[in-house]
Enzyme design. Structure first.
Site, short mmCIF file in Angstrom:
data_model
loop_
_atom_site.label_atom_id
_atom_site.label_comp_id
_atom_site.label_asym_id
_atom_site.label_seq_id
_atom_site.Cartn_x
_atom_site.Cartn_y
_atom_site.Cartn_z
N HIS A 1 97.36 -37.64 -22.72
CA HIS A 1 97.98 -38.93 -22.37
C HIS A 1 99.03 -38.75 -21.26
O HIS A 1 98.97 -39.43 -20.23
CB HIS A 1 98.60 -39.55 -23.62
CG HIS A 1 99.29 -40.85 -23.38
ND1 HIS A 1 98.68 -42.07 -23.58
CD2 HIS A 1 100.56 -41.13 -22.95
CE1 HIS A 1 99.53 -43.03 -23.28
NE2 HIS A 1 100.68 -42.50 -22.89
N GLU A 2 99.94 -37.83 -21.48
CA GLU A 2 101.01 -37.66 -20.49
C GLU A 2 100.45 -37.13 -19.18
O GLU A 2 100.87 -37.56 -18.10
CB GLU A 2 102.11 -36.73 -21.02
CG GLU A 2 102.72 -37.14 -22.35
CD GLU A 2 103.18 -38.59 -22.44
OE1 GLU A 2 103.54 -39.17 -21.41
OE2 GLU A 2 103.16 -39.14 -23.57
N ALA B 1 106.54 -38.34 -26.11
CA ALA B 1 106.61 -37.49 -24.93
C ALA B 1 106.77 -38.35 -23.70
O ALA B 1 106.68 -39.58 -23.78
CB ALA B 1 105.33 -36.67 -24.80
N MET B 2 107.02 -37.71 -22.56
CA MET B 2 107.33 -38.44 -21.34
C MET B 2 106.69 -37.80 -20.13
O MET B 2 106.79 -36.59 -19.92
CB MET B 2 108.87 -38.49 -21.19
CG MET B 2 109.33 -39.25 -19.98
SD MET B 2 108.80 -41.00 -20.05
CE MET B 2 108.61 -41.31 -18.32
N1 ARG Z 1 106.00 -43.31 -21.20
C1 ARG Z 1 106.08 -42.61 -22.46
C2 ARG Z 1 104.66 -42.51 -22.97
O1 ARG Z 1 103.95 -41.68 -22.62
C3 ARG Z 1 106.94 -43.27 -23.46
C4 ARG Z 1 108.39 -43.21 -23.18
C5 ARG Z 1 109.12 -44.30 -23.84
N2 ARG Z 1 110.49 -44.00 -24.06
C6 ARG Z 1 111.42 -44.93 -24.31
N3 ARG Z 1 112.60 -44.54 -24.59
N4 ARG Z 1 111.14 -46.18 -24.30
O2 ARG Z 1 104.10 -43.32 -23.61
ZN ZN Z 2 102.29 -43.40 -22.09
#
Ligand code: ARG
Ligand code: ZN
Length: 872
Positions: A304-305, A269-270
């Site tokens: 987390h997100e 997720a993002m």
């Molecule tokens: N920041 C995201 C997380 O919650 C991960 C995203 C990573 N995506 C990527 N294509 N590197 O951990």
């Molecule tokens: Zn993260």
């Protein structure tokens, strides 16, 4: 996709940009294959930059440049240079100016799922780490923070138009079948947090009032027909918001918080500001479609997100080398959240199992890197267990060293000092030095030194003086060409247990030297040492504990982690003895002694079911590798592992049966700790019993899968049947497919169950499944279900002496690399242990690795992983 040798980026080369972006106005005219993007940026020279009147170098990839204008005047091609990666404007104005850029991109053709792409007819984005450059030319790096205003124009068949921030306007576009929406994000952010969604989506809504009195509208957007599967995610979101206010004093800062679930997504997720985008498997859940594990993962990933809103978004990273600053810290925060929502003791065991299964193998082998690496080729390769989970362990050690009060003070100071900034790990650690008055200089080595430390312990008891002298030695294995490793500063919680099981000492030591001696006084009797309680440092312990000592710990250790750990240590010892063929005649009695010692806690009404289930889980193959170091014969290791489990299970059979019978429940399904713990114990017992070939197991499996009212039961039974090669497996698979063929997430489970069915011929079965009509290389979840599971969780299939497992993996990595390098690269990490095997396996693996490396074109992602894997 490039063909030249990819470039390495170094931390030491960090330089601020010569210009900054104050604000961006983005206009999207969405079309499947020809989307137009207009970006209007207010630029100014960066006072922090030493390069005056420099060229303006913007990142851009896979996009077509249509026009560039400065202060309203179109540039001609002589004013800039353009290549596959950059747009360089030679002489931008010396004072603030506006820059307008028009570009075109192809979302429908974007199979890498980075930038703007299409998934099931909807438009969505993934910009972390470097996807924004596939949308427009920009300073696509985390230290350039700008305010964004976004206008989306799309056909009316896509009614939902979302972006970051708060909604600003919407309406029809007169005379067309199109409409628009505008979004305004008042919080300056780096480009990797940009997001856009346009689709024909259903949604569920709720509200949350923050501690600061802000009314926040919460929305979860999913494919039509899946609305009923969002309740758990929504509940988890509200719980996360509440918890962050209570524990970290962090409140939400926009009027809306939206989550969108998409079915094609590279990662979990993002955390895009105000618009989180999720792999739909971490959103959608009903008792009959998701297991307890799925429910727990959803709760943790939603948290987390959400927590990233402060640790990642409000305070972001100066550069990608600082990735663990946001990821390690945010994992630490979500671990604490789960510990508060569920059983803290069980959560700790869960997290340590995860570190051992994923981080340790990374740290022992050729892909090792510190939580803060000093160089990379492709940053997407560094979203690793080391950055995330070891990063979280390092935060936890700071807490253990300075105590809860100072840790909290340090966190608040961090928020105060760095809100709105792009920070470094040094700045983070400095906050805890200031809050605690302690020096963390040596401690900082955890961030910069790769490898899992080994701590050897030996204790001597002096009965006359009543002292116990403990000598601790730390070391980190050096890989070829590495500098000598430095001793680390680590907190080691410990206890001394008397022969009667009572505590003689409870406390903590700080190990800072390579060798250090600690003396404990007034110790009334010869104690058993319980070291690294609660896994206070992420290290491997080496000590000579007798079986008797371990059994005493298993019965009496007051630290619930080390009580569990004693069982693990003993199990590992017995597996390794079997592997080495040592003391074959005494071995069954030793296994029986472990079984006997487990019976007592298993029958203890004061222990949680979830904890009991953990007592029945034992180290997997990967975990045994480091202890074997090299020349591992995979077939023999598999046999030793299987022998141990089935011998133990036979000894425990009557207890397992009792557990199975007593955990039958007719209560309405809840994903809570009590119920999911009970189910975890139930299926763990059933699985072990099936390995003991207990005669009652088959009837139970049939009953579980036919009369199941929840997916935990149904999939639990299927997994047991396929994992342990039960003759019922084919039948249960067919039944499962029949009832769930319309549900992609369940078809993933169906593929996963077959991918992990062991056996040296499983490569052939997996290869055949790749031709199944439901298999596609375009959906990461499907690829991970079949192939990541085969490579990472089917030990004797992947490492089959025939080399067929390696050959299949290489074929797939090469094929997928042409479509989606990030996914291919994640599969490629499965080769990281290849050097530990015997010469036959090594030769076969090396041949396949070389074949991958010779493939053309090869992405930088896969190039980096494979070349490192071959080198060290
Ligand atoms: N920041 C995201 C997380 O919650 C991960 C995203 C990573 N995506 C990527 N294509 N590197 O951990
Ligand atoms: Zn993260």
């Amino acid at each position: 996709m490039r063909t030249e040798t990819p470039k390495t980026i170094f931390l030491k080369d960090y330089k601020p940009t010569p210009y900054l972006v104050d604000s961006v106005k983005l206009t999207f005219r969405l079309h499947d294959t020809e989307t137009l993007v207009r970006a209007e940026m207010r630029m100014k020279p960066n006072k922090a930059s030493k390069t005056k009147s420099a060229a303006l170098e913007l990142d851009g990839e896979m996009i077509k440049l249509l026009s560039v204008a400065i202060n309203g005047e179109l540039l001609s091609t002589g004013d800039y240079d353009l290549n596959e990666r950059k747009l360089v404007i030679r002489k931008p104005p010396a004072k603030a100016f506006t820059l307008a850029i028009e570009t075109q991109c192809d979302p429908a053709g974007n199979t890498a799922l980075s930038g703007l792409y299409m998934s099931n007819g909807m438009f969505c984005t993934q910009c972390e780490a470097e996807g924004f450059r596939r949308i427009t030319y920009f300073y696509d790096r985390p230290d350039v923070l700008a305010k964004y205003h976004v206008r989306i124009e799309a056909p009316k068949r896509l009614p939902v138009l979302l972006s970051n921030g708060n909604p600003a306007a919407s309406g029809e576009i007169a005379g067309t079948d199109r409409h628009f929406a505008e979004w305004d994000d008042p919080h300056p952010k780096p480009s990797y947090l940009f997001a856009l969604v346009a689709g024909d989506l259903a949604s569920v809504h709720d509200r949350f009032t923050t501690s600061e009195g802000r009314e926040v509208g919460l929305g979860i957007y999913v494919e039509k027909g899946k609305e009923s599967r969002c309740a758990w995610a929504m509940q988890s979101l509200k719980a996360s918001m509440r918890w962050d206010e209570k524990v970290f004093k962090r409140a939400y800062d926009l009027d809306v918080f939206n989550i969108v679930a998409v079915s094609d997504f590279n990662m979990g997720a993002m955390e895009n500001k105000g618009l989180n985008i999720f792999n739909d498997k971490y959103v959608l859940a009903l008792p009959e479609t998701a297991t307890d594990t799925d429910f727990q993962l959803i709760e943790a990933i939603i948290a987390h997100e959400y927590f990233h809103n402060w640790t990642g978004n409000r305070i972001t990273c100066r550069d990608w080398f600082q990735l663990c600053l946001k990821e390690g810290l945010t994992v630490f925060r979500d671990q604490e959240f789960t510990a508060d929502m569920r059983s803290r003791d069980v959560k700790r065991i869960d997290d340590v199992q995860d570190v051992r299964a994923r981080q340790f193998p990374e740290d022992f082998g050729p892909l090792q890197h510190p939580p803060r690496p000093s160089s990379y080729i492709e940053i997407n390769n560094f979203y690793t267990s080391t950055v995330y989970e070891k990063g979280a362990e390092v935060c936890r050690m700071i807490l253990t060293l300075i105590g809860a009060k100072a840790f909290d003070k340090g966190m608040q100071l961090y928020f105060k000092r760095h809100d709105g900034e792009a920070a470094t790990v040094e700045q983070f650690v400095a906050c805890f030095e200031a809050a605690s008055g302690r020096k963390l200089k040596q401690f900082f080595r955890w961030y910069e030194q790769a490898g899992t430390p080994q701590v050897a312990a030996s204790g001597v008891y002096n009965a006359k003086a009543k002292t116990y002298t403990l000598t601790l030695t730390q070391s980190v294995k050096r890989l070829k060409g590495q500098k000598p490793k430095q001793p680390l500063h680590m907190p080691l919680a410990l206890g001394l247990i008397g022969p009667d099981g009572k505590a003689l000492y409870n406390g903590m030591v700080e190990l800072t030297k390579a060798v250090q001696v600690f003396t404990f006084k007034n110790i009334a009797a010869k104690p058993v040492l319980s070291l690294n309680r609660n896994f206070s440092a992420p290290v491997v312990l080496k000590r000579r504990a007798s079986e008797k000592d371990l059994l005493l710990q298993l019965a009496h250790d007051s630290d619930s982690f080390n009580r569990w750990e004693a069982g693990q240590e003993l199990a590992q010892k017995l597996m390794l003895e079997r592997y080495h063929g040592k003391e074959a005649n005494k071995w069954p009695q030793k296994v029986e002694a472990l079984a006997e010692a487990l019976r007592q806690p298993l029958a203890d009404p004061h222990l949680d079911d979830a904890y009991k289930a953990k007592l029945l889980e034992f180290p997997g193959f990967e975990q045994l590798l480091p202890a074997l170091v090299k020349d591992v014969d995979p077939a023999r290791l598999n046999a030793a592992h299987t022998d141990f489990i089935s011998t133990l299970a036979q000894s425990l059979e009557s207890s397992l049966r009792e557990i199975y019978q007593s955990t039958e429940s007719t209560a309405a399904y809840l994903p809570d700790d009590a119920q999911s713990g009970q189910r975890a114990l139930r299926y763990q017992a059933l699985g072990l019993a099936s390995q003991a070939k207990a005669p009652w197991v088959d009837a139970s499996l049939i009953k579980e899968s036919i009369s199941a009212t929840n997916m935990t039961a149904e999939y639990g039974a299927l997994r047991i049947a396929t994992r342990f090669e039960n003759p019922l497996a084919e039948d249960l698979l067919a039944r499962f497919y029949q009832s769930h063929s319309a549900d992609p997430l369940l078809i993933d489970k169906w593929f996963a169950a077959q991918a992990t069915t062991p056996g040296e011929n499983s490569a052939a079965r997996v290869r055949a499944l790749m031709s199944h009509k439901d298999f596609t290389v375009k959906t990461p979840n499907r690829v991970y279900a079949l192939l990541r599971n085969f490579i990472g969780a089917n030990f004797n299939g992947f490492h089959a002496p025939s080399g067929e497992g390696y050959r299949l993996a290489a074929d797939v990595i090469i094929a997928i690399d042409a479509i989606n390098p990030q996914v291919a690269s994640r599969l490629a990490t499965g080769f990281r242990t290849w050097r530990m095997f015997d010469v036959n396996n090594r030769q076969k693996a090396q041949g396949e690795l070389q074949r991958i490396l010779a493939a053309k074109p090869l992405s930088p992602d896969v190039f980096e992983i494979i070349s490192r894997t071959l080198k060290a």
